[in-house]
Design a protein around this motif. Structure first.
Motif, PDB file in Angstrom:
ATOM      1  N   ILE A 189       1.010  -1.643   0.040  1.00 47.49           N
ATOM      2  CA  ILE A 189       0.016   0.415  -0.121  1.00 47.49           C
ATOM      3  C   ILE A 189       0.668   1.000   0.501  1.00 47.49           C
ATOM      4  N   ILE A 190       2.329   1.271   0.873  1.00 48.13           N
ATOM      5  CA  ILE A 190       2.939   2.515   1.197  1.00 48.13           C
ATOM      6  C   ILE A 190       3.716   2.660  -0.509  1.00 48.13           C
ATOM      7  N   LEU A 191       4.073   1.869  -1.785  1.00 49.47           N
ATOM      8  CA  LEU A 191       4.215   1.538  -2.378  1.00 49.47           C
ATOM      9  C   LEU A 191       3.763   2.788  -3.137  1.00 49.47           C
ATOM     10  N   ILE A 192       1.749   1.955  -3.758  1.00 44.67           N
ATOM     11  CA  ILE A 192       1.686   2.411  -3.949  1.00 44.67           C
ATOM     12  C   ILE A 192       0.873   4.111  -4.021  1.00 44.67           C
ATOM     13  N   GLY A 193       1.179   3.605  -2.594  1.00 51.21           N
ATOM     14  CA  GLY A 193       0.742   5.855  -2.133  1.00 51.21           C
ATOM     15  C   GLY A 193       1.583   6.524  -2.688  1.00 51.21           C
ATOM     16  N   MET A 194       3.030   6.037  -2.730  1.00 50.07           N
ATOM     17  CA  MET A 194       4.291   6.280  -2.881  1.00 50.07           C
ATOM     18  C   MET A 194       4.045   6.972  -4.743  1.00 50.07           C
ATOM     19  N   ALA A 195       3.611   5.380  -5.544  1.00 53.50           N
ATOM     20  CA  ALA A 195       3.478   6.333  -6.740  1.00 53.50           C
ATOM     21  C   ALA A 195       2.418   7.377  -7.331  1.00 53.50           C
ATOM     22  N   ILE A 196       1.358   6.845  -6.722  1.00 57.50           N
ATOM     23  CA  ILE A 196       0.338   8.244  -6.483  1.00 57.50           C
ATOM     24  C   ILE A 196       0.528   9.452  -5.898  1.00 57.50           C
ATOM     25  N   GLN A 234       6.764  18.261  -1.145  1.00 55.67           N
ATOM     26  CA  GLN A 234       7.149  17.766  -0.430  1.00 55.67           C
ATOM     27  C   GLN A 234       5.348  17.464   0.603  1.00 55.67           C
ATOM     28  N   ALA A 235       4.145  18.526   0.764  1.00 55.63           N
ATOM     29  CA  ALA A 235       3.826  17.611   1.588  1.00 55.63           C
ATOM     30  C   ALA A 235       2.491  16.545   1.138  1.00 55.63           C
ATOM     31  N   VAL A 236       2.414  16.562  -0.710  1.00 55.00           N
ATOM     32  CA  VAL A 236       2.218  15.739  -1.111  1.00 55.00           C
ATOM     33  C   VAL A 236       2.413  14.130  -1.012  1.00 55.00           C
ATOM     34  N   TYR A 237       4.320  14.491  -1.712  1.00 52.74           N
ATOM     35  CA  TYR A 237       4.255  13.135  -1.553  1.00 52.74           C
ATOM     36  C   TYR A 237       4.003  12.530  -0.138  1.00 52.74           C
ATOM     37  N   HIS A 238       4.734  12.854   1.026  1.00 53.95           N
ATOM     38  CA  HIS A 238       5.024  12.090   2.618  1.00 53.95           C
ATOM     39  C   HIS A 238       3.205  12.499   2.770  1.00 53.95           C
ATOM     40  N   LEU A 239       1.715  12.337   2.510  1.00 58.76           N
ATOM     41  CA  LEU A 239       0.913  12.131   2.890  1.00 58.76           C
ATOM     42  C   LEU A 239       0.293  11.186   2.311  1.00 58.76           C
ATOM     43  N   PHE A 240       0.556  10.878   0.625  1.00 59.30           N
ATOM     44  CA  PHE A 240       0.599   8.878  -0.087  1.00 59.30           C
ATOM     45  C   PHE A 240       1.894   8.360   0.153  1.00 59.30           C
ATOM     46  N   SER A 241       2.913   8.739   1.208  1.00 54.63           N
ATOM     47  CA  SER A 241       3.884   7.902   1.761  1.00 54.63           C
ATOM     48  C   SER A 241       3.661   6.954   3.272  1.00 54.63           C
ATOM     49  N   PHE A 242       3.207   8.227   3.097  1.00 53.53           N
ATOM     50  CA  PHE A 242       3.116   8.005   5.469  1.00 53.53           C
ATOM     51  C   PHE A 242       1.611   8.002   5.349  1.00 53.53           C
ATOM     52  N   LEU A 243       0.420   8.986   5.904  1.00 53.64           N
ATOM     53  CA  LEU A 243      -0.985   8.875   6.215  1.00 53.64           C
ATOM     54  C   LEU A 243      -2.120   8.105   5.622  1.00 53.64           C
ATOM     55  N   ILE A 244      -2.000   8.705   4.322  1.00 46.05           N
ATOM     56  CA  ILE A 244      -2.861   8.088   3.788  1.00 46.05           C
ATOM     57  C   ILE A 244      -3.017   6.421   3.279  1.00 46.05           C
ATOM     58  N   PRO A 245      -1.287   5.911   3.588  1.00 50.51           N
ATOM     59  CA  PRO A 245      -1.455   4.349   3.225  1.00 50.51           C
ATOM     60  C   PRO A 245      -1.675   3.739   4.213  1.00 50.51           C
ATOM     61  N   GLY A 290       1.512  11.735  10.410  1.00 48.49           N
ATOM     62  CA  GLY A 290       1.708  10.675   9.289  1.00 48.49           C
ATOM     63  C   GLY A 290       2.527   9.481   9.687  1.00 48.49           C
ATOM     64  N   GLU A 291       3.991   9.805  10.425  1.00 50.27           N
ATOM     65  CA  GLU A 291       5.221   8.635  10.817  1.00 50.27           C
ATOM     66  C   GLU A 291       4.313   8.481  12.304  1.00 50.27           C
ATOM     67  N   GLU A 292       3.923   8.632  13.033  1.00 50.56           N
ATOM     68  CA  GLU A 292       3.349   8.299  13.861  1.00 50.56           C
ATOM     69  C   GLU A 292       2.482   7.091  13.739  1.00 50.56           C
ATOM     70  N   VAL A 293       1.760   7.588  13.425  1.00 49.72           N
ATOM     71  CA  VAL A 293       0.160   6.993  13.162  1.00 49.72           C
ATOM     72  C   VAL A 293       0.797   5.679  12.432  1.00 49.72           C
ATOM     73  N   LEU A 294       1.462   5.920  11.075  1.00 46.60           N
ATOM     74  CA  LEU A 294       1.882   4.521  10.428  1.00 46.60           C
ATOM     75  C   LEU A 294       3.007   4.002  11.673  1.00 46.60           C
ATOM     76  N   PHE A 295       4.568   4.370  12.399  1.00 48.05           N
ATOM     77  CA  PHE A 295       5.375   3.741  12.852  1.00 48.05           C
ATOM     78  C   PHE A 295       4.858   3.562  14.452  1.00 48.05           C
TER      79      PHE A 295
END
Length: 314
Positions: free
Chosen positions: A26-33, A76-87, A188-193
């Motif tokens: 899911i993270i990889l897909i999010g990063m691509a999107i 940076q905001a878009v990339y971070h949201l789709f790499s951490f929080l949204i996945p 994003g990072e705290e929700v994920l990690f």
């Protein structure tokens, strides 16, 4: 009317490692999107003179203009949201199929440690600065010279990008920077990690301390800033223990936010000549200052621990 009890929704997968493999996917897909959306965003605002690679190469010395800065920070905001929080949220809802209780290690609702956590995060900065200085002086054996060269090149690239993020000049840009550099990563990072990875590992191993340190290790590695690995490792572990002791992910998010936001604000104040201390400089932190910082931080951690309901059983 009689109360209706619906059956508890079962997770999509039951195995910890299977679930974490799905999370990675899911993270990889999010990063691509996120990358695709970021490129689309860049084409919608500004003219064609924008060159992200040139900005990264130049860092703080890049020709500054408000439009280019806004485009970089939004990217940076878009990339971070789709790499951490949204996945993480997609995994939480679609794979774990849980409510907000998914983020609680224990059933505790106290926010009594909020004030000491604020001061804890600030007090710890000299210690992490000292550790960072030691980390930056790390030299690998000659047999690993190729890896060391790659690490230094990657570190320079990320440092240049960070410097450009912090080259803003106005109060409005400061507020945007706090949102993108402090609020979004903290959530994003705290929700994920911590909210997902640490919790899943703790459930699997039945050893929360191992889960905290492994999660902190992965948290530090994933930033790909190896000359800041150890201070980020200690911060990640601190966030993990705050989550474990309080049972509230919001406490770890708050500490993460304070750490990032204070750094951003202090660096802006230095650039505006409001203060004389440059926290981004390589000026040496005296050992006694770092150790005093650690002792004070441990004292504040104890206060947080003691102020948490049920701490004696933690």
């Amino acid at each position: 009317m009689a109360e209706i009890h619906l059956p508890r929704t079962q997770p999509l997968v039951s195995g910890t490692w299977s679930a974490l493999l799905i999370l990675i996917g899911i993270i990889l897909i999010g990063m691509a999107i996120g990358s695709i959306l970021g490129v689309g965003l860049l084409t919608l605002i500004g003219d064609g003179d924008f060159n992200l690679n040139e900005i990264i190469a130049a860092g703080a010395t890049a020709a500054y203009d408000a439009e280019s800065w806004l485009r970089v920070i939004l990217l940076q905001a878009v990339y971070h949201l789709f790499s951490f929080l949204i996945p993480a949220l997609v995994f939480w809802k679609l794979v774990e199929r849980k409510g907000t209780e998914a983020f609680n290690l224990q059933n505790r609702n106290s926010y009594a440690g909020l004030v000491p956590i604020f001061f804890l995060t600030i007090v710890l900065m000299p210690f992490t600065g000292m550790i960072s200085e030691w980390n930056e002086s790390m030299i690998l054996p000659d047999s690993l010279s190729g890896i060391e060269a790659w690490m230094k090149e990657n570190e320079l690239t990320l440092a240049n990008l960070t410097e450009y993020f912090l080259s803003f000049q106005t109060i409005g840009q400061l507020l945007i920077a706090v949102v993108v550099i402090a609020i979004i990563p903290a959530i994003g990072e705290e929700v994920l990690f911590r909210g997902i990875l640490q919790r899943k590992l703790a459930e699997h191993w039945a050893n929360v301390h191992l889960a905290i340190w492994v999660s902190a290790f992965i948290f530090s590695v994933i930033h790909f800033q190896f000359y800041g690995f150890f201070p980020r490792l200690f911060l990640g572990a601190m966030f993990g223990y705050l989550y474990f002791w309080t049972g509230r992910l919001a406490m770890a998010i708050f500490a993460h936010f304070v750490n990032n936001a204070v750094t951003v604000v202090l660096m802006w104040m230095y650039r505006q000549k409001m203060i004389d201390v440059d926290i981004a400089s390589s000026q040496s932190v005296p050992v006694w200052t770092g150790l005093l910082s650690l002792v004070a931080a441990l004292w504040l951690l104890r206060i947080v621990y003691k102020s948490t309901p049920g701490s004696a059983a933690a």
